[in-house]
Design a protein around this motif. Structure first.
Motif, PDB file in Angstrom:
ATOM      1  N   ALA A  47       0.900  -1.178   0.019  1.00 29.59           N
ATOM      2  CA  ALA A  47       0.024   0.117   0.014  1.00 29.59           C
ATOM      3  C   ALA A  47       0.860   1.238   0.056  1.00 29.59           C
ATOM      4  O   ALA A  47       0.478   2.242  -0.473  1.00 29.59           O
ATOM      5  N   ASN A  48       1.902   1.158   0.628  1.00 31.01           N
ATOM      6  CA  ASN A  48       2.775   2.452   0.677  1.00 31.01           C
ATOM      7  C   ASN A  48       4.366   1.935   0.666  1.00 31.01           C
ATOM      8  O   ASN A  48       5.207   1.869   1.295  1.00 31.01           O
ATOM      9  N   PRO A  49       4.473   1.688  -0.952  1.00 29.02           N
ATOM     10  CA  PRO A  49       5.840   1.220  -1.193  1.00 29.02           C
ATOM     11  C   PRO A  49       6.949   2.123  -0.854  1.00 29.02           C
ATOM     12  O   PRO A  49       8.006   1.713  -0.764  1.00 29.02           O
ATOM     13  N   LEU A  50       6.774   3.399  -0.780  1.00 25.71           N
ATOM     14  CA  LEU A  50       7.759   4.302  -0.449  1.00 25.71           C
ATOM     15  C   LEU A  50       7.895   4.982   0.779  1.00 25.71           C
ATOM     16  O   LEU A  50       8.630   5.819   1.229  1.00 25.71           O
ATOM     17  N   GLU A  51       6.988   4.385   1.731  1.00 21.52           N
ATOM     18  CA  GLU A  51       6.815   4.685   3.073  1.00 21.52           C
ATOM     19  C   GLU A  51       7.181   3.586   3.840  1.00 21.52           C
ATOM     20  O   GLU A  51       8.281   3.093   4.261  1.00 21.52           O
ATOM     21  N   GLU A  52       5.782   2.931   4.471  1.00 20.79           N
ATOM     22  CA  GLU A  52       5.942   1.754   5.044  1.00 20.79           C
ATOM     23  C   GLU A  52       5.899   0.425   4.114  1.00 20.79           C
ATOM     24  O   GLU A  52       5.013  -0.082   4.074  1.00 20.79           O
ATOM     25  N   ALA A  53       7.090   0.154   3.589  1.00 19.67           N
ATOM     26  CA  ALA A  53       7.129  -1.040   2.417  1.00 19.67           C
ATOM     27  C   ALA A  53       6.673  -2.372   3.128  1.00 19.67           C
ATOM     28  O   ALA A  53       7.187  -2.709   4.072  1.00 19.67           O
ATOM     29  N   GLU A  54       5.984  -3.169   2.208  1.00 18.49           N
ATOM     30  CA  GLU A  54       5.409  -4.201   2.524  1.00 18.49           C
ATOM     31  C   GLU A  54       6.482  -5.268   2.003  1.00 18.49           C
ATOM     32  O   GLU A  54       6.730  -5.539   1.006  1.00 18.49           O
ATOM     33  N   PRO A  55       7.474  -6.006   3.019  1.00 22.08           N
ATOM     34  CA  PRO A  55       8.574  -6.596   2.678  1.00 22.08           C
ATOM     35  C   PRO A  55       8.244  -7.641   1.493  1.00 22.08           C
ATOM     36  O   PRO A  55       8.946  -8.199   0.784  1.00 22.08           O
ATOM     37  N   ASP A  56       6.999  -8.408   2.128  1.00 24.13           N
ATOM     38  CA  ASP A  56       6.683  -9.614   1.081  1.00 24.13           C
ATOM     39  C   ASP A  56       6.072  -9.433  -0.122  1.00 24.13           C
ATOM     40  O   ASP A  56       5.998 -10.299  -0.947  1.00 24.13           O
ATOM     41  N   ALA A  57       5.954  -7.972  -0.342  1.00 24.46           N
ATOM     42  CA  ALA A  57       5.676  -7.572  -1.998  1.00 24.46           C
ATOM     43  C   ALA A  57       6.843  -7.509  -2.770  1.00 24.46           C
ATOM     44  O   ALA A  57       6.704  -7.343  -4.003  1.00 24.46           O
ATOM     45  N   ALA A  58       7.974  -7.546  -2.022  1.00 26.11           N
ATOM     46  CA  ALA A  58       9.207  -7.210  -3.044  1.00 26.11           C
ATOM     47  C   ALA A  58       9.855  -8.646  -3.302  1.00 26.11           C
ATOM     48  O   ALA A  58      10.089  -9.320  -2.224  1.00 26.11           O
ATOM     49  N   ILE A  59      10.246  -8.801  -4.561  1.00 29.43           N
ATOM     50  CA  ILE A  59      10.785  -9.967  -4.822  1.00 29.43           C
ATOM     51  C   ILE A  59      12.391  -9.816  -5.068  1.00 29.43           C
ATOM     52  O   ILE A  59      12.758  -8.888  -5.832  1.00 29.43           O
ATOM     53  N   THR A  60      13.243 -10.342  -4.352  1.00 32.04           N
ATOM     54  CA  THR A  60      14.709 -10.322  -4.316  1.00 32.04           C
ATOM     55  C   THR A  60      15.492 -11.270  -4.931  1.00 32.04           C
ATOM     56  O   THR A  60      14.752 -12.067  -5.264  1.00 32.04           O
ATOM     57  N   LEU A  61      16.513 -11.112  -5.363  1.00 31.77           N
ATOM     58  CA  LEU A  61      17.370 -12.294  -5.883  1.00 31.77           C
ATOM     59  C   LEU A  61      17.252 -13.461  -4.916  1.00 31.77           C
ATOM     60  O   LEU A  61      17.031 -14.596  -5.542  1.00 31.77           O
ATOM     61  N   ASP A  62      17.458 -13.320  -3.626  1.00 31.28           N
ATOM     62  CA  ASP A  62      17.407 -14.317  -2.875  1.00 31.28           C
ATOM     63  C   ASP A  62      15.994 -15.105  -2.981  1.00 31.28           C
ATOM     64  O   ASP A  62      16.157 -16.148  -2.868  1.00 31.28           O
ATOM     65  N   ASP A  63      14.956 -14.396  -3.065  1.00 26.70           N
ATOM     66  CA  ASP A  63      13.811 -14.926  -3.277  1.00 26.70           C
ATOM     67  C   ASP A  63      13.783 -15.874  -4.553  1.00 26.70           C
ATOM     68  O   ASP A  63      13.030 -16.984  -4.553  1.00 26.70           O
ATOM     69  N   LEU A  64      14.181 -15.410  -5.541  1.00 27.99           N
ATOM     70  CA  LEU A  64      14.231 -16.107  -6.814  1.00 27.99           C
ATOM     71  C   LEU A  64      15.126 -17.504  -6.717  1.00 27.99           C
ATOM     72  O   LEU A  64      14.698 -18.582  -7.151  1.00 27.99           O
ATOM     73  N   LYS A  65      16.232 -17.116  -5.807  1.00 28.60           N
ATOM     74  CA  LYS A  65      17.069 -18.486  -5.898  1.00 28.60           C
ATOM     75  C   LYS A  65      16.385 -19.468  -4.902  1.00 28.60           C
ATOM     76  O   LYS A  65      16.270 -20.708  -5.088  1.00 28.60           O
ATOM     77  N   ALA A  66      15.847 -18.980  -3.787  1.00 23.73           N
ATOM     78  CA  ALA A  66      14.819 -19.791  -2.654  1.00 23.73           C
ATOM     79  C   ALA A  66      13.719 -20.481  -3.388  1.00 23.73           C
ATOM     80  O   ALA A  66      13.487 -21.805  -3.280  1.00 23.73           O
ATOM     81  N   THR A  67      13.111 -19.818  -4.381  1.00 21.57           N
ATOM     82  CA  THR A  67      11.721 -20.392  -5.034  1.00 21.57           C
ATOM     83  C   THR A  67      12.278 -21.424  -5.830  1.00 21.57           C
ATOM     84  O   THR A  67      11.865 -22.592  -5.727  1.00 21.57           O
ATOM     85  N   ALA A  68      13.517 -21.400  -6.672  1.00 22.01           N
ATOM     86  CA  ALA A  68      14.160 -22.323  -7.574  1.00 22.01           C
ATOM     87  C   ALA A  68      14.265 -23.396  -6.735  1.00 22.01           C
ATOM     88  O   ALA A  68      14.209 -24.791  -7.136  1.00 22.01           O
ATOM     89  N   ASP A  69      15.157 -23.244  -5.381  1.00 24.87           N
ATOM     90  CA  ASP A  69      15.307 -24.493  -4.785  1.00 24.87           C
ATOM     91  C   ASP A  69      14.093 -25.295  -4.220  1.00 24.87           C
ATOM     92  O   ASP A  69      14.142 -26.345  -4.182  1.00 24.87           O
ATOM     93  N   ALA A  70      13.056 -24.443  -3.941  1.00 18.26           N
ATOM     94  CA  ALA A  70      12.034 -24.999  -3.155  1.00 18.26           C
ATOM     95  C   ALA A  70      11.348 -25.936  -4.355  1.00 18.26           C
ATOM     96  O   ALA A  70      10.748 -27.071  -3.800  1.00 18.26           O
TER      97      ALA A  70
END
Length: 233
Positions: A47-70
């Motif tokens: 809802a507020n990406p430039l203020e109180e960002a929701e971390p689970d809405a952001a996909i990081t490089l680690d998320d991509l790698k962890a998804t592939a591993d899973a």
């Protein structure tokens, strides 16, 4: 007749003229770390990406790698990456909240850019409006040495890095729901991916109708799955 304006180099007609084909991999981040929607298979809105960002809405490089591993799939050089967030399903649900500026998606880091470059990833598609989050806060931790002063708020920072700097094609607004359901059922997340954007000389993008050909070990299942139209760049 006036001269047309557009991209003078690396326009979309190059991809249209040669076509795109290669090993595709679905990274179903929505199912891996989702917390919204049916069976918690959607990433939440931010809802507020430039203020109180929701971390689970952001996909990081680690998320991509962890998804592939899973998923039990190994990412290789030159792979075509398709990223599912659950965004298409959200827009199709009349009872679901939706905000185009709060859609989940990839988030910027120097590490992500370097990894895409080193892996020579040619094409990244997703089921949201922009592949990445539209508004992002890039922190000092996201930046390498000598670049810390570049931290701040940005709109579509990955578009410049991917399209302009690396020549990576982006495919937005893909309906990955049927493909993702089949992958989750049989555990096969790799496939042949083909696409040919509409041929526009000097174009920055155009419609594309990708097709996926995927093996399956399910009895009686179809061996192919056609992706619905999306917007490619």
């Amino acid at each position: 007749m006036p001269k047309p304006s557009g991209r003078g180099a690396a326009d979309s007609s190059y991809a249209a003229g040669t076509g795109i084909a290669g090993r595709g991999v679905l990274l179903d981040v929505g199912r891996y770390k989702g917390s919204d929607g049916p069976d918690d298979s959607w990433l939440p809105l931010d809802a507020n990406p430039l203020e109180e960002a929701e971390p689970d809405a952001a996909i990081t490089l680690d998320d991509l790698k962890a998804t592939a591993d899973a998923q039990g799939v190994r990412l290789r050089e030159h792979d075509i990456l398709l990223i599912r967030t659950g965004a298409i399903e959200r827009t199709q649900d009349p009872n679901a909240e939706w905000d185009p500026f709060g859609e989940p998606g990839l988030t910027y880091s120097d590490d992500l850019i370097e990894w895409v470059h080193e892996m020579d990833i040619p094409y990244i598609g997703a089921d949201n409006l922009a592949v990445e989050q539209i508004f992002q806060t890039v922190t000092e931790d996201d930046l390498g040495e000598g670049r810390k002063s570049l931290h701040g708020n940005y709109a579509l920072p990955l578009h410049g890095a991917f399209l302009r700097d690396l020549g990576v094609s982006l495919n937005e607004v893909l309906d990955l729901s049927e493909l993702a359901a089949q992958c989750a059922e049989d555990g096969i997340y790799e496939f042949l991916f083909t696409a040919a954007p509409l041929n526009f000389e000097m174009g920055t993008g155009g419609p594309v109708n990708p097709v996926v050909l995927k093996a399956t070990d399910g009895a009686g299942e179809e061996g192919g799955s056609e992706g619905r139209r999306g917007r490619g760049r």
